[in-house]
Design a protein around this motif. Sequence first.
Motif, short mmCIF file in Angstrom:
data_model
loop_
_atom_site.label_atom_id
_atom_site.label_comp_id
_atom_site.label_asym_id
_atom_site.label_seq_id
_atom_site.Cartn_x
_atom_site.Cartn_y
_atom_site.Cartn_z
N ASP A 20 -5.10 -11.20 10.84
CA ASP A 20 -5.48 -10.20 12.49
C ASP A 20 -4.05 -10.11 12.68
O ASP A 20 -4.03 -9.18 13.79
CB ASP A 20 -5.87 -11.30 13.93
CG ASP A 20 -5.07 -12.46 14.02
OD1 ASP A 20 -4.09 -13.11 12.92
OD2 ASP A 20 -5.84 -12.94 14.94
N ILE A 21 -3.17 -9.68 11.56
CA ILE A 21 -2.45 -9.12 11.76
C ILE A 21 -2.02 -7.18 10.97
O ILE A 21 -2.41 -7.58 9.98
CB ILE A 21 -1.04 -10.05 11.74
CG1 ILE A 21 -1.18 -10.62 10.07
CG2 ILE A 21 -1.07 -11.52 12.98
CD1 ILE A 21 0.02 -11.61 10.14
N PHE A 22 -1.07 -6.86 10.87
CA PHE A 22 -0.80 -5.83 10.11
C PHE A 22 -0.44 -6.52 8.54
O PHE A 22 0.59 -7.47 8.77
CB PHE A 22 0.66 -5.45 10.77
CG PHE A 22 1.18 -4.60 10.03
CD1 PHE A 22 -0.02 -2.88 9.08
CD2 PHE A 22 1.79 -4.75 9.04
CE1 PHE A 22 0.52 -1.85 8.39
CE2 PHE A 22 2.91 -3.37 8.05
CZ PHE A 22 1.82 -2.32 7.65
N GLU A 23 -0.98 -6.23 7.66
CA GLU A 23 -0.31 -6.15 6.73
C GLU A 23 -0.32 -5.77 5.36
O GLU A 23 -0.56 -4.45 5.70
CB GLU A 23 -1.32 -6.95 5.89
CG GLU A 23 -2.07 -7.89 6.28
CD GLU A 23 -1.10 -9.87 5.79
OE1 GLU A 23 0.31 -9.68 5.47
OE2 GLU A 23 -1.41 -10.40 6.67
N LEU A 24 1.18 -5.82 5.18
CA LEU A 24 1.15 -4.46 3.75
C LEU A 24 1.81 -5.06 2.38
O LEU A 24 2.09 -5.79 2.62
CB LEU A 24 3.19 -3.98 3.83
CG LEU A 24 3.79 -2.45 3.02
CD1 LEU A 24 2.84 -1.80 3.18
CD2 LEU A 24 4.87 -1.94 3.71
N ILE A 25 0.85 -4.30 1.16
CA ILE A 25 0.57 -5.12 0.42
C ILE A 25 0.99 -4.43 -0.93
O ILE A 25 -0.23 -3.60 -1.03
CB ILE A 25 -0.60 -6.16 0.26
CG1 ILE A 25 -0.66 -6.99 1.85
CG2 ILE A 25 -0.93 -6.48 -0.98
CD1 ILE A 25 -3.13 -6.63 1.63
N VAL A 26 1.85 -4.64 -1.50
CA VAL A 26 2.58 -3.71 -2.52
C VAL A 26 2.23 -4.77 -3.68
O VAL A 26 2.49 -5.78 -4.21
CB VAL A 26 3.93 -3.27 -2.34
CG1 VAL A 26 4.24 -2.67 -4.30
CG2 VAL A 26 4.65 -2.61 -1.35
N ILE A 27 1.47 -4.18 -4.85
CA ILE A 27 1.12 -4.61 -5.66
C ILE A 27 1.00 -3.77 -7.00
O ILE A 27 1.43 -2.40 -7.30
CB ILE A 27 -1.16 -4.48 -6.14
CG1 ILE A 27 -1.58 -5.55 -5.30
CG2 ILE A 27 -1.29 -5.02 -6.89
CD1 ILE A 27 -2.96 -4.82 -5.00
N TYR A 28 1.66 -3.92 -8.30
CA TYR A 28 2.14 -3.35 -9.52
C TYR A 28 1.90 -3.82 -10.64
O TYR A 28 1.78 -4.73 -10.81
CB TYR A 28 4.19 -2.89 -8.86
CG TYR A 28 4.35 -3.81 -9.12
CD1 TYR A 28 5.38 -4.05 -10.04
CD2 TYR A 28 5.09 -5.35 -8.42
CE1 TYR A 28 6.52 -5.34 -10.32
CE2 TYR A 28 5.57 -5.74 -7.36
CZ TYR A 28 6.79 -6.24 -9.07
OH TYR A 28 7.05 -7.12 -9.41
N GLY A 29 2.20 -3.06 -11.91
CA GLY A 29 1.60 -3.84 -12.93
C GLY A 29 2.21 -2.41 -13.34
O GLY A 29 1.82 -1.55 -13.57
N LYS A 30 1.97 -3.01 -15.50
CA LYS A 30 1.43 -2.10 -15.88
C LYS A 30 0.17 -0.70 -16.08
O LYS A 30 -0.77 -1.38 -15.79
CB LYS A 30 2.59 -2.84 -17.10
CG LYS A 30 1.17 -3.02 -18.15
CD LYS A 30 1.24 -3.42 -19.13
CE LYS A 30 2.65 -4.21 -19.62
NZ LYS A 30 2.47 -4.67 -20.86
N ARG A 31 0.76 -0.52 -16.78
CA ARG A 31 -0.48 1.52 -16.62
C ARG A 31 -1.90 0.52 -17.22
O ARG A 31 -1.59 -0.67 -18.25
CB ARG A 31 -0.92 2.00 -17.36
CG ARG A 31 0.30 3.26 -16.66
CD ARG A 31 0.48 4.52 -16.67
NE ARG A 31 -1.22 4.89 -15.56
CZ ARG A 31 -1.16 6.23 -14.67
NH1 ARG A 31 -0.74 7.27 -16.06
NH2 ARG A 31 -2.40 6.64 -14.35
#
Length: 444
Positions: A20-31
């Motif tokens: 119930d809080i703000f979430e900034l999620i960064v997802i990365y990885g090769k193409r």
Amino acid sequence: MKFVDRVEELKALGERLDSDIFELIVIYGKRRVGKTRLVLEAVKEREHVYYLAVEGDNLRHFKRLASKLVPEISYAQEDWEAYFNFLKGKVVVIDEFPNLIKEDQKVVSLFQRAVDLILGNTGTKLILLGSSISMMSDRVLSYKSPLYGRFASMKLRPLKFFHLREFFPNLQWEELVEIYGFADGIPYHLEKVKPPFWKWLEGELKRPDTFLKDELDFLIKYEFSDVTTYKKILEAVALGKNTPKEIREHLKAKHSDITQYLKNLMETEFLVKRVPVTENASSKKGRYFIGDNFVAFWFRYIYPNLSAIEEGIFDLGEIKKDCANYLGMVFEGIARQFLIELNRRERLPFKFSKIGGWWHKGEEVDLLALNEREKKALLVEVKWRELSERDIDRILGDLGRKAELIGLEGYEKYYGIVARRVSEKDELIWDLKDFQEVDDHRQS
């Protein structure tokens, strides 16, 4: 499109989406590794905005898309803070975030301001995806980034070999090894394959529009603007030139410094650097290897034959006659995964904490697993062929000799073999038939 594995990643994403809080999620990885598919699976039952960033005019494109979920956003001025004011409490996914950075170098700072002033005390979920590992690492994940400390990050890696059974449940292990040698664990490439593998590959190479001709350029140009030297280095490594000296000689650039090129290729995971498992990471015995089977396959078999493929006269036999040699290297990586699975299940004589190759002055051990605290070692030879009893005796004897060269005094030593097929089975002698038990346990 089949969604395979990613159980832990889905669970982690679901927990953050349910908070119930703000979430900034960064997802990365090769193409091609499946980032978009993972996120869309996670948000499919939730109201969300999914936007794939392009090379320009993203503010206008984003507004038009977001207005389908929040019509009022149509009246907002074209800036990110205004948009996020209307999107508070929503799930917002921005794919290929590096395209926003290329368009506007200040966009990371703009997002940081929006997070701090608008979104921070809301239940908004903002998910940023990126395939340019170099740009995501430098501009988003780095401690220098304005967003640093405000996000949870997830690096998505290729699927493991045993997950191929979920794509191809009816295939024999031998064909799965062949497919893995072509596609690695990259979902996009796996979904291209339509078994039987060799028949499909022959047909694909005859297609005038085959993706194989341009796929590597598509992957490498996303990371590097000047690709010529990078391609020459990758070609050299794919052909077995594993040291900087060997690579420079292949490039006919004996006195050139290629250190930065190698560093960039490692950062973007086109290359990996390995050292003997008994050495520390800074060892001068390091060797470079292609980080992805598809890239290795492409440089070994597609790149040298592009003209013949273009003309439609390429003979698949050119690949088949060498493929046993190539799959020998692929099978080493698979054997390592197999041993790690056995280790997790405590099906080995001891629990190892390190595993890798070992080499010194022309002598090599394919896999050396160590428990340094208990002073136990397992030396394993990997062979992509059928072994007779005489072969097995010779290999085990040679491993004993190599154990002395490694310097394992005081260690309790074990010797094993992983082969395509063996005529004699023992506790530490495995072949493809033993993969089934591991796969059954993994899926249970």
